[in-house]
Design a protein around this motif. Structure first.
Motif, PDB file in Angstrom:
ATOM      1  N   LEU A 204       0.822  -1.209   0.000  1.00 15.83           N
ATOM      2  CA  LEU A 204       0.000   0.000   0.000  1.00 15.83           C
ATOM      3  C   LEU A 204       0.853   1.254   0.000  1.00 15.83           C
ATOM      4  O   LEU A 204       0.536   2.242  -0.675  1.00 15.83           O
ATOM      5  CB  LEU A 204      -0.937  -0.012   1.210  1.00 15.83           C
ATOM      6  CG  LEU A 204      -2.010  -1.105   1.199  1.00 15.83           C
ATOM      7  CD1 LEU A 204      -2.831  -1.065   2.475  1.00 15.83           C
ATOM      8  CD2 LEU A 204      -2.911  -0.952  -0.013  1.00 15.83           C
ATOM      9  N   ARG A 205       1.959   1.228   0.723  1.00 10.83           N
ATOM     10  CA  ARG A 205       2.877   2.359   0.691  1.00 10.83           C
ATOM     11  C   ARG A 205       3.417   2.545  -0.724  1.00 10.83           C
ATOM     12  O   ARG A 205       3.529   3.666  -1.232  1.00 10.83           O
ATOM     13  CB  ARG A 205       4.035   2.145   1.666  1.00 10.83           C
ATOM     14  CG  ARG A 205       5.044   3.309   1.663  1.00 10.83           C
ATOM     15  CD  ARG A 205       6.238   3.027   2.554  1.00 10.83           C
ATOM     16  NE  ARG A 205       5.831   2.859   3.949  1.00 10.83           N
ATOM     17  CZ  ARG A 205       5.999   1.753   4.650  1.00 10.83           C
ATOM     18  NH1 ARG A 205       6.572   0.690   4.091  1.00 10.83           N
ATOM     19  NH2 ARG A 205       5.609   1.688   5.905  1.00 10.83           N
ATOM     20  N   GLY A 206       3.718   1.423  -1.379  1.00 10.65           N
ATOM     21  CA  GLY A 206       4.214   1.499  -2.742  1.00 10.65           C
ATOM     22  C   GLY A 206       3.220   2.145  -3.686  1.00 10.65           C
ATOM     23  O   GLY A 206       3.591   2.979  -4.512  1.00 10.65           O
ATOM     24  N   VAL A 207       1.947   1.769  -3.583  1.00  9.95           N
ATOM     25  CA  VAL A 207       0.937   2.361  -4.457  1.00  9.95           C
ATOM     26  C   VAL A 207       0.877   3.868  -4.269  1.00  9.95           C
ATOM     27  O   VAL A 207       0.811   4.633  -5.244  1.00  9.95           O
ATOM     28  CB  VAL A 207      -0.445   1.732  -4.191  1.00  9.95           C
ATOM     29  CG1 VAL A 207      -1.530   2.472  -4.971  1.00  9.95           C
ATOM     30  CG2 VAL A 207      -0.442   0.263  -4.568  1.00  9.95           C
ATOM     31  N   ARG A 208       0.915   4.313  -3.030  1.00  9.77           N
ATOM     32  CA  ARG A 208       0.866   5.757  -2.778  1.00  9.77           C
ATOM     33  C   ARG A 208       2.065   6.479  -3.382  1.00  9.77           C
ATOM     34  O   ARG A 208       1.980   7.668  -3.700  1.00  9.77           O
ATOM     35  CB  ARG A 208       0.778   6.018  -1.267  1.00  9.77           C
ATOM     36  CG  ARG A 208      -0.575   5.661  -0.665  1.00  9.77           C
ATOM     37  CD  ARG A 208      -0.697   6.142   0.761  1.00  9.77           C
ATOM     38  NE  ARG A 208       0.114   5.345   1.670  1.00  9.77           N
ATOM     39  CZ  ARG A 208      -0.309   4.280   2.335  1.00  9.77           C
ATOM     40  NH1 ARG A 208      -1.552   3.863   2.152  1.00  9.77           N
ATOM     41  NH2 ARG A 208       0.487   3.629   3.148  1.00  9.77           N
ATOM     42  N   GLU A 209       3.178   5.765  -3.546  1.00 10.12           N
ATOM     43  CA  GLU A 209       4.402   6.361  -4.095  1.00 10.12           C
ATOM     44  C   GLU A 209       4.598   6.012  -5.567  1.00 10.12           C
ATOM     45  O   GLU A 209       5.645   6.333  -6.137  1.00 10.12           O
ATOM     46  CB  GLU A 209       5.611   5.878  -3.282  1.00 10.12           C
ATOM     47  CG  GLU A 209       5.564   6.304  -1.821  1.00 10.12           C
ATOM     48  CD  GLU A 209       6.655   5.646  -0.984  1.00 10.12           C
ATOM     49  OE1 GLU A 209       7.388   4.787  -1.527  1.00 10.12           O
ATOM     50  OE2 GLU A 209       6.796   6.015   0.203  1.00 10.12           O
ATOM     51  N   GLY A 210       3.624   5.344  -6.165  1.00  5.40           N
ATOM     52  CA  GLY A 210       3.749   4.960  -7.559  1.00  5.40           C
ATOM     53  C   GLY A 210       4.695   3.800  -7.790  1.00  5.40           C
ATOM     54  O   GLY A 210       5.259   3.657  -8.884  1.00  5.40           O
ATOM     55  N   ARG A 211       4.841   2.920  -6.796  1.00  3.08           N
ATOM     56  CA  ARG A 211       5.776   1.800  -6.876  1.00  3.08           C
ATOM     57  C   ARG A 211       5.036   0.467  -6.742  1.00  3.08           C
ATOM     58  O   ARG A 211       3.887   0.420  -6.317  1.00  3.08           O
ATOM     59  CB  ARG A 211       6.817   1.875  -5.752  1.00  3.08           C
ATOM     60  CG  ARG A 211       7.707   3.091  -5.763  1.00  3.08           C
ATOM     61  CD  ARG A 211       8.780   2.972  -4.667  1.00  3.08           C
ATOM     62  NE  ARG A 211       8.196   2.935  -3.324  1.00  3.08           N
ATOM     63  CZ  ARG A 211       8.078   1.835  -2.588  1.00  3.08           C
ATOM     64  NH1 ARG A 211       8.475   0.643  -3.046  1.00  3.08           N
ATOM     65  NH2 ARG A 211       7.544   1.895  -1.365  1.00  3.08           N
ATOM     66  N   VAL A 212       5.757  -0.595  -7.090  1.00  2.00           N
ATOM     67  CA  VAL A 212       5.275  -1.957  -6.899  1.00  2.00           C
ATOM     68  C   VAL A 212       6.154  -2.634  -5.861  1.00  2.00           C
ATOM     69  O   VAL A 212       7.379  -2.669  -6.010  1.00  2.00           O
ATOM     70  CB  VAL A 212       5.332  -2.769  -8.205  1.00  2.00           C
ATOM     71  CG1 VAL A 212       4.830  -4.191  -7.968  1.00  2.00           C
ATOM     72  CG2 VAL A 212       4.544  -2.090  -9.295  1.00  2.00           C
ATOM     73  N   ALA A 213       5.559  -3.151  -4.801  1.00  2.92           N
ATOM     74  CA  ALA A 213       6.299  -3.964  -3.837  1.00  2.92           C
ATOM     75  C   ALA A 213       6.409  -5.373  -4.412  1.00  2.92           C
ATOM     76  O   ALA A 213       5.404  -5.997  -4.753  1.00  2.92           O
ATOM     77  CB  ALA A 213       5.579  -3.984  -2.494  1.00  2.92           C
ATOM     78  N   LEU A 214       7.634  -5.885  -4.531  1.00  2.60           N
ATOM     79  CA  LEU A 214       7.852  -7.147  -5.220  1.00  2.60           C
ATOM     80  C   LEU A 214       7.796  -8.363  -4.303  1.00  2.60           C
ATOM     81  O   LEU A 214       7.611  -9.489  -4.787  1.00  2.60           O
ATOM     82  CB  LEU A 214       9.193  -7.114  -5.956  1.00  2.60           C
ATOM     83  CG  LEU A 214       9.262  -6.102  -7.114  1.00  2.60           C
ATOM     84  CD1 LEU A 214      10.630  -6.137  -7.767  1.00  2.60           C
ATOM     85  CD2 LEU A 214       8.178  -6.375  -8.137  1.00  2.60           C
ATOM     86  N   GLU A 215       7.942  -8.192  -2.995  1.00  2.47           N
ATOM     87  CA  GLU A 215       7.897  -9.340  -2.101  1.00  2.47           C
ATOM     88  C   GLU A 215       6.511  -9.987  -2.155  1.00  2.47           C
ATOM     89  O   GLU A 215       5.490  -9.339  -1.927  1.00  2.47           O
ATOM     90  CB  GLU A 215       8.212  -8.949  -0.664  1.00  2.47           C
ATOM     91  CG  GLU A 215       8.212 -10.130   0.289  1.00  2.47           C
ATOM     92  CD  GLU A 215       8.519  -9.759   1.732  1.00  2.47           C
ATOM     93  OE1 GLU A 215       8.437 -10.650   2.595  1.00  2.47           O
ATOM     94  OE2 GLU A 215       8.833  -8.575   2.000  1.00  2.47           O
ATOM     95  N   GLY A 216       6.469 -11.276  -2.454  1.00  4.86           N
ATOM     96  CA  GLY A 216       5.208 -11.997  -2.506  1.00  4.86           C
ATOM     97  C   GLY A 216       4.344 -11.696  -3.710  1.00  4.86           C
ATOM     98  O   GLY A 216       3.204 -12.176  -3.786  1.00  4.86           O
ATOM     99  N   CYS A 217       4.862 -10.935  -4.691  1.00  5.70           N
ATOM    100  CA  CYS A 217       4.035 -10.508  -5.820  1.00  5.70           C
ATOM    101  C   CYS A 217       3.821 -11.659  -6.798  1.00  5.70           C
ATOM    102  O   CYS A 217       4.751 -12.395  -7.136  1.00  5.70           O
ATOM    103  CB  CYS A 217       4.684  -9.332  -6.533  1.00  5.70           C
ATOM    104  SG  CYS A 217       3.605  -8.549  -7.748  1.00  5.70           S
TER     105      CYS A 217
END
Length: 310
Positions: A204-217
């Protein structure tokens, strides 16, 4: 830890890209219990559910039910329900929201237009607007579809809500039960497996910053499975976490082998070979499976050096 989780972790199956596929998600709040096929086996009028299923076929839209974490009493009294539509294709990702007291209003939507990424029908029919709140974290909790989702998903959703995270909802079937708890994050549409609280917070932090969190993706739901695997492979090879800079430009071939072209916004292109196989050794497809099986998986065989588009 549940038996399902113990078996899954002991086998240590990698998170092959088996995310659900949809260019657009249409989400309707429905309190109360959900059956295995929630659109037609919940307190939603089954005639409405069947009509939505038919209308969504071939449009790229996936219709799902959502509810707030916690107790799920439904007094059958008319009430305002939250409705969301989210388009997940890079370059045109958006999330709109509305409220409705009449779920049958969703039958007036042009689902083909929603699938193409056009929100006008949602806004006109439901008086929808661009969502201005936090991104959505949708945790699969449909225990009637698979008990893993109840045993592992419901505690995760409750813990996240109790921790003050906004935008957390329980959602019906997302697929990939053996990777429970499973999670979908909108508006970008990346799915996650074996999601723990810190993974959700980072996503969720990534979405707010325009990023994708890759762990578990497990992949972006806008793509078919080969495209999901290829895009994630390029992201991990580059360490690229900006959400909107990669897209799947082409998929050539058919199961069990595909050649996928992944394009970067700066003009570079990667050619990725993806193969379909079976998970071994034999393992349960889900908590509810009575026998061991070899569920399908996709694997990246090769990622070739990028070329600059001319």
């Amino acid at each position: 830890m549940s038996t399902c989780a113990t078996v899954s972790r002991q086998l240590d199956e990698p998170l092959s890209a088996t995310a659900p596929t949809a260019t657009t998600w249409l989400l309707l709040e429905q309190p109360g219990p959900w059956g295995a096929r929630a659109l037609t086996s919940s307190h939603l009028d089954p005639a409405v559910g069947r009509a939505l299923e038919r209308a969504a076929q071939g449009t790229g839209v996936r219709v799902a039910l959502i509810r707030r974490p916690g107790r799920h009493a439904d007094c059958h009294a008319p009430s305002l329900r939250q409705v969301y539509a989210a388009h997940t294709v890079p370059g045109n990702a958006w999330l709109h929201s509305a409220v409705s007291a009449a779920p049958e209003q969703l039958l007036d939507l042009d689902l083909a237009a929603l699938g193409r990424g056009e929100p006008h029908t949602f806004d006109a029919v439901l008086r929808g607007r661009p969502h201005t709140g936090d991104p959505l974290a949708l945790v699969c909790t449909n225990g009637k579809r698979d008990q893993c989702c109840a045993l592992l998903g419901r505690p995760l959703a409750s813990d996240l809500a109790a921790g003050g995270l906004q935008g957390v909802w329980e959602v019906t079937h997302l697929g990939g039960h053996r990777f429970s708890p499973t999670l979908l994050v909108l508006p970008y549409g990346y799915a996650y497996g074996r999601a723990e609280a810190h993974v959700v917070v980072e996503a969720l932090r990534g979405v707010r910053e325009g990023r994708v969190a890759l762990e578990g993706c497990r992949g972006r739901t806008a793509w078919e499975r080969p495209g999901q695997a290829a895009e994630l492979a390029v992201r991990r090879a580059l360490g690229e976490d900006r959400a909107e800079v990669l897209s799947v430009a082409d998929v050539d071939g058919a199961a069990p082998l595909w050649e996928v072209t992944v394009a970067h916004a700066d003009g570079r292109r990667w050619h990725v070979t993806v193969a379909q196989g079976a998970a071994v050794p034999p393992r349960p497809d889900s908590c509810g499976a009575s026998v061991l099986g070899t569920p399908a998986r996709v694997d990246v065989v090769a990622v070739r050096e990028p070329a600059v588009a001319r």
